[in-house]
Design a protein around this motif. Structure first.
Motif, short mmCIF file in Angstrom:
data_model
loop_
_atom_site.label_atom_id
_atom_site.label_comp_id
_atom_site.label_asym_id
_atom_site.label_seq_id
_atom_site.Cartn_x
_atom_site.Cartn_y
_atom_site.Cartn_z
N ASN A 115 0.39 5.81 -3.56
CA ASN A 115 1.75 5.62 -3.06
C ASN A 115 2.26 6.84 -2.31
OD1 ASN A 115 1.92 3.03 -4.04
ND2 ASN A 115 2.85 3.63 -5.97
N VAL A 116 1.81 8.03 -2.71
CA VAL A 116 2.21 9.25 -2.02
C VAL A 116 1.76 9.19 -0.56
CG1 VAL A 116 1.92 11.76 -1.90
CG2 VAL A 116 2.17 10.64 -4.12
N TRP A 117 0.53 8.75 -0.36
CA TRP A 117 -0.01 8.69 1.00
C TRP A 117 0.58 7.54 1.80
CZ3 TRP A 117 -2.53 12.45 3.36
CH2 TRP A 117 -3.11 13.44 2.57
N VAL A 118 0.82 6.42 1.13
CA VAL A 118 1.44 5.29 1.83
C VAL A 118 2.81 5.69 2.37
CG1 VAL A 118 2.45 3.00 1.52
CG2 VAL A 118 0.18 3.50 0.59
N GLU A 119 3.61 6.34 1.52
CA GLU A 119 4.93 6.77 1.94
C GLU A 119 4.85 7.81 3.05
OE1 GLU A 119 8.98 6.76 2.13
OE2 GLU A 119 7.68 5.44 0.96
N ARG A 120 3.91 8.70 2.94
CA ARG A 120 3.74 9.75 3.96
C ARG A 120 3.36 9.14 5.31
NH1 ARG A 120 0.16 13.69 1.28
NH2 ARG A 120 2.07 14.55 0.38
N ILE A 121 2.46 8.16 5.26
CA ILE A 121 2.04 7.51 6.50
C ILE A 121 3.17 6.68 7.08
CG2 ILE A 121 0.49 5.71 7.39
CD1 ILE A 121 -1.63 6.82 5.43
N ARG A 122 3.95 6.03 6.20
CA ARG A 122 5.07 5.23 6.68
C ARG A 122 6.09 6.09 7.41
NH1 ARG A 122 7.55 3.30 1.95
NH2 ARG A 122 5.91 1.76 1.68
N GLU A 123 6.24 7.33 6.97
CA GLU A 123 7.22 8.24 7.58
C GLU A 123 6.68 8.95 8.80
OE1 GLU A 123 8.29 10.81 4.40
OE2 GLU A 123 9.55 9.32 3.37
N GLU A 162 -11.41 0.64 7.33
CA GLU A 162 -11.27 0.64 5.86
C GLU A 162 -9.94 1.26 5.45
OE1 GLU A 162 -15.97 0.88 4.50
OE2 GLU A 162 -14.80 2.72 4.70
N VAL A 163 -9.51 2.29 6.18
CA VAL A 163 -8.21 2.91 5.89
C VAL A 163 -7.08 1.91 6.15
CG1 VAL A 163 -6.58 4.71 6.60
CG2 VAL A 163 -9.00 5.27 6.31
N VAL A 164 -7.12 1.23 7.31
CA VAL A 164 -6.08 0.25 7.64
C VAL A 164 -6.08 -0.89 6.63
CG1 VAL A 164 -5.29 -1.40 9.37
CG2 VAL A 164 -6.13 0.85 10.08
N ASP A 165 -7.26 -1.36 6.28
CA ASP A 165 -7.38 -2.46 5.32
C ASP A 165 -6.78 -2.06 3.97
OD1 ASP A 165 -8.35 -5.03 4.46
OD2 ASP A 165 -9.98 -4.02 3.44
N LYS A 166 -7.04 -0.85 3.54
CA LYS A 166 -6.50 -0.37 2.27
C LYS A 166 -4.99 -0.23 2.34
CE LYS A 166 -7.36 1.07 -1.93
NZ LYS A 166 -7.97 0.15 -2.93
N LEU A 167 -4.49 0.30 3.45
CA LEU A 167 -3.05 0.45 3.62
C LEU A 167 -2.33 -0.89 3.57
CD1 LEU A 167 -2.84 3.12 6.46
CD2 LEU A 167 -1.97 3.40 4.14
N PHE A 168 -2.85 -1.86 4.30
CA PHE A 168 -2.22 -3.18 4.34
C PHE A 168 -2.28 -3.86 2.97
CE2 PHE A 168 -2.65 -4.12 9.18
CZ PHE A 168 -1.84 -3.02 9.44
N ASP A 169 -3.37 -3.62 2.27
CA ASP A 169 -3.53 -4.22 0.95
C ASP A 169 -2.58 -3.60 -0.06
OD1 ASP A 169 -4.83 -6.14 -0.66
OD2 ASP A 169 -6.11 -4.62 -1.54
N LEU A 170 -2.29 -2.31 0.12
CA LEU A 170 -1.42 -1.59 -0.82
C LEU A 170 0.06 -1.83 -0.55
CD1 LEU A 170 -3.21 1.89 -0.97
CD2 LEU A 170 -2.97 0.29 -2.88
N ASP A 171 0.44 -1.99 0.71
CA ASP A 171 1.86 -1.98 1.04
C ASP A 171 2.18 -2.99 2.14
OD1 ASP A 171 4.42 -0.27 0.49
OD2 ASP A 171 4.32 -0.43 2.66
N GLU A 217 5.14 -3.75 3.23
CA GLU A 217 6.20 -3.24 4.11
C GLU A 217 5.60 -2.44 5.26
OE1 GLU A 217 10.01 -0.15 4.00
OE2 GLU A 217 9.12 -0.85 2.13
N LEU A 218 4.62 -1.61 4.96
CA LEU A 218 3.97 -0.83 6.02
C LEU A 218 3.28 -1.78 6.99
CD1 LEU A 218 2.12 2.49 5.80
CD2 LEU A 218 0.91 0.55 6.80
N MET A 219 2.61 -2.80 6.47
CA MET A 219 1.94 -3.76 7.34
C MET A 219 2.95 -4.44 8.27
SD MET A 219 -0.56 -6.96 6.36
CE MET A 219 0.70 -7.95 5.56
N LEU A 220 4.10 -4.84 7.72
CA LEU A 220 5.13 -5.47 8.54
C LEU A 220 5.63 -4.52 9.62
CD1 LEU A 220 7.16 -7.34 5.78
CD2 LEU A 220 5.89 -8.40 7.66
#
Length: 552
Positions: free
Chosen positions: A248-256, A282-291, A293-296
């Motif tokens: 979640n730390v990285w998801v939020e960091r990437i979202r920002e 693989e990074v994009v797939d993991k990001l979309f699978d985790l979040d 909101e980021l995918m949207l």
């Protein structure tokens, strides 16, 4: 020529307890390499050359060291001209393959279009340029002896004791200084690679992830123009995203950081380096699978975000990247060379269809989704699960088939008015869907037989159950799409399918067996059309499936 300091002499007096943990690696030697790395970084601070912050250059594809860390050809070769158009970005792929872990493959295939990026820590002002020097000359090569030693550290860092030792002596801080000031792509690549190995261990991964400065610096590496560095950065990000404690730390960091979207799309749409494309996927797939909101956000992201401070004398701008065309372009690049990579990108597309915005992004593209449909149609009808393949192939291809059919099903349900979904063009697809069901039926019988013969060990039961689970998902998706397509068939379509061999008593029986009783309405509708095209075949099918005759 200046050179790095030599390692301590072999006859130097050994200190007690010099081994790192339970390994045979020397603390003294490791510390000496880190010290030399600091010295190398210090010398880089006084070196000139390179673009200033927010500036661009187009450099050459770097000649990577070959196996064993030996340098390749000296100097850089001229790169492509500046610009963002495909013909200017794509270049011939390299074929340098290095040692696993120590020197990961760093094929070219990614021309040196250096994107502007924010300053990191302290930016070193370039020295007075030599009028005769080219921009490529600003890139420096790593001393051979230093490269060999730091590559050994890269290999050793897969050991937890060594990784903890590097953490204790603040290696991440040293590497962060290298990222900020080094003009040597190879050195940057190796340092990111070492961090990637260290991040495989949970405590170290948490420490790296919670360091906000280091996190920002690593994300900025995605704007690098060097393929090997991009590969190692992607590997590091994927490692961190795979750790639940810090994901979640990285998801939020990437979202920002909107620059991540632009850099990732640029790589997917422009790189010919298959290994890099797979890892970024693989990074994009993991990001979309985790979040979601980021995918949207990425789906809706149609405007260009600056990846660094703008400058008046830099007229080039990044294009308005759209996520779907970038995914399709990457999928085309990996489809023939890397089946696992194709699986990754098909799953990304499938994730997009889990939200309405994602489906609309696909079918409301400028071409109405034709490019997506054509690619997926070609994969199903021409490459996967073919007539000359053994039925067991469906086990190997079940996940990629499930993703592809899921996207096709979503597109067919939402865009039946598009020309590419007309049934007269899609009879081969119906044939392929029925063939997949036939192969699954064969695999299902084989799995039952194997389970009876086995000793029913716990691991064996788990594997069988997992296979059944994925096959069930594939069957459900395949049946849904097939039922929707059968309902759209006309007498003319059915006659064409019979003539081409896609429809006959055997294939129709398999389809009915799979579709009934859940899709009985679809089967009955098709049977009525079939009766107009081939009365005898329709009567034979009614005899084999009495429930249909009862509803007639």
């Amino acid at each position: 020529m200046d050179r790095n300091p030599s390692p301590p002499c072999s006859d130097a007096e050994e200190e007690e307890g010099d081994a790192v943990g339970n390994t045979v690696y020397s603390k003294h030697w490791l510390f000496s390499v880190l010290t030399r790395l600091i010295e190398v970084r210090g010398r880089r601070e006084g070196a000139g050359g390179g673009p200033g912050v927010g500036q661009r250059w187009v450099g050459a594809t770097r000649s990577l060291p070959g196996p064993g860390g030996q340098p390749g050809t000296s100097g850089d070769k001229p790169g492509h001209t500046a610009g963002i158009h495909r013909a200017q970005i794509r270049g011939p792929g390299g074929d340098t393959v290095g040692k696993h872990l120590g020197r990961l493959p760093g094929g070219a295939g990614f021309s040196r279009v250096v994107l502007p990026r924010p300053a990191v820590s302290q930016v070193i002002a370039p020295a007075e340029p030599d009028p005769a020097a080219s921009p490529q000359g600003a890139r420096t090569e790593l001393d051979e002896e230093m490269e060999n030693d730091i590559c050994k550290v890269w290999d050793m860092s897969m050991d937890e004791d060594v990784a903890l030792f590097l953490q204790e002596f603040n290696a991440p801080d040293i590497f962060m200084g290298v990222f900020a000031k080094s003009k040597c792509p190879r050195l940057t690549e190796i340092c990111v690679g070492i961090l990637g190995n260290m991040a495989c261990f949970q405590d170290i991964c948490m420490s790296i992830s919670k360091d906000e400065n280091l996190g920002q610096v690593l994300l900025q590496r995605l704007c690098d123009s060097d393929s090997p560095t991009l590969l190692e950065t992607s590997r590091l990000l994927l490692t961190c995203l795979s750790q639940p404690e810090v994901a979640n730390v990285w998801v939020e960091r990437i979202r920002e950081n909107p620059s991540v979207y632009d850099c990732v799309c640029f790589i997917m749409s422009s790189s010919t380096n298959v290994e890099l494309l797979v890892k970024v996927g693989e990074v994009v797939d993991k990001l979309f699978d985790l979040d979601e909101e980021l995918m949207l956000n990425w789906i809706k992201n149609g405007t260009c975000h600056s990846v660094g401070p703008s400058v008046d004398d830099s007229p080039e701008e990044l294009p308005d990247f759209k996520i779907v065309p970038c995914i399709l372009e990457a999928a085309k690049q990996v489809r023939s060379d890397n089946p696992e990579g194709l699986d990754v990108y098909m799953h990304i597309l499938q994730l997009l269809t889990t939200v309405d915005e994602g489906i609309q992004a696909i079918v409301q593209a400028p071409d109405g989704g034709k490019e997506t449909w054509s690619l997926l149609y070609d994969l199903v009808c021409q490459e996967l699960c073919q007539p000359d393949d053994p039925p067991i192939i469906v086990q190997e291809q079940k996940t990629v088939l499930a993703s592809i059919l899921s996207v096709l099903s979503a597109m067919f349900a939402s865009q039946t008015e598009q020309e590419y979904t007309r049934m007269r063009k899609n009879m081969p697809l119906i044939g392929s869907l029925i063939r997949i069901l036939q192969y699954m039926e064969g695999c299902g019988k084989r799995a039952v037989d194997n389970s009876k013969e086995s000793e029913q060990e716990e691991t064996g039961r788990t594997d069988v159950n997992e296979e059944d689970f994925h096959l069930k998902i594939l069957k459900d998706i395949c049946c849904e799409l097939l039922s929707n397509m059968l309902q759209e068939l006309t007498k003319e379509n059915t006659l064409e399918g019979l003539h081409q061999g896609h429809l006959n008593e055997q294939t129709c029986s398999c389809a009915f067996q799979s579709l009934l009783p859940l899709y009985s309405a679809s089967v009955e509708s098709f049977l009525e059309v079939l009766r107009e095209a081939d009365q005898t075949l329709a009567d034979n099918l009614e005899k084999r499936f009495p429930s249909l005759k009862a509803h007639a």
